[in-house]
Design a protein around this motif. Structure first.
Motif, mmCIF file in Angstrom:
data_model
loop_
_atom_site.group_PDB
_atom_site.id
_atom_site.type_symbol
_atom_site.label_atom_id
_atom_site.label_comp_id
_atom_site.label_asym_id
_atom_site.label_seq_id
_atom_site.Cartn_x
_atom_site.Cartn_y
_atom_site.Cartn_z
ATOM 1 N N TYR A 52 23.947 11.840 -9.702
ATOM 2 C CA TYR A 52 22.857 12.682 -9.189
ATOM 3 C C TYR A 52 21.997 11.909 -8.194
ATOM 4 O O TYR A 52 21.599 12.431 -7.159
ATOM 5 N N ASN A 55 23.852 11.669 -4.906
ATOM 6 C CA ASN A 55 23.853 12.967 -4.226
ATOM 7 C C ASN A 55 22.498 13.271 -3.600
ATOM 8 O O ASN A 55 22.418 13.770 -2.474
ATOM 9 N N ASP A 58 22.080 10.970 -0.566
ATOM 10 C CA ASP A 58 22.914 11.444 0.543
ATOM 11 C C ASP A 58 22.312 12.690 1.185
ATOM 12 O O ASP A 58 22.280 12.814 2.413
ATOM 13 N N SER A 59 21.838 13.611 0.363
ATOM 14 C CA SER A 59 21.223 14.837 0.890
ATOM 15 C C SER A 59 19.962 14.513 1.679
ATOM 16 O O SER A 59 19.725 15.090 2.747
#
Length: 93
Positions: A52, A55, A58-59
């Protein structure tokens, strides 16, 4: 005849001490199982947390890059419009 179910008499004061906090669901699971059984669950939770986190990072990076690109486009477009406005006002005066 007084029983345990009846409320205390006016002379008796209820205890001002708080009961111990209730165990959380996680705490009860950990206490009810040996460490060998709990450790894989904790490892899995840590792996999921790391996934998580990656992610989300990266987002966030993608959103920052997209914002920079859009800002750059807005800047160049606004400069062109500003220049065009100046040229138009000079020739139409």
């Amino acid at each position: 005849m007084a029983t345990d179910v009846e409320s205390p008499s006016p002379q008796e004061k209820p205890s001002t001490q708080r009961p111990p906090p209730a165990e959380t669901y996680l705490t009860s699971i950990i206490k009810s199982k040996p460490v060998e059984e709990t450790a894989p669950w904790i490892d899995n939770a840590m792996q999921q947390a790391l996934i998580y986190q990656k992610n989300i990072q990266d987002s966030l990076d993608t959103a920052i890059e997209a914002s920079k690109s859009r800002f750059s486009e807005i800047t160049s477009t606004s400069q062109a419009h500003f220049s065009q406005t100046i040229v138009s006002s000079l020739f139409h005066s």
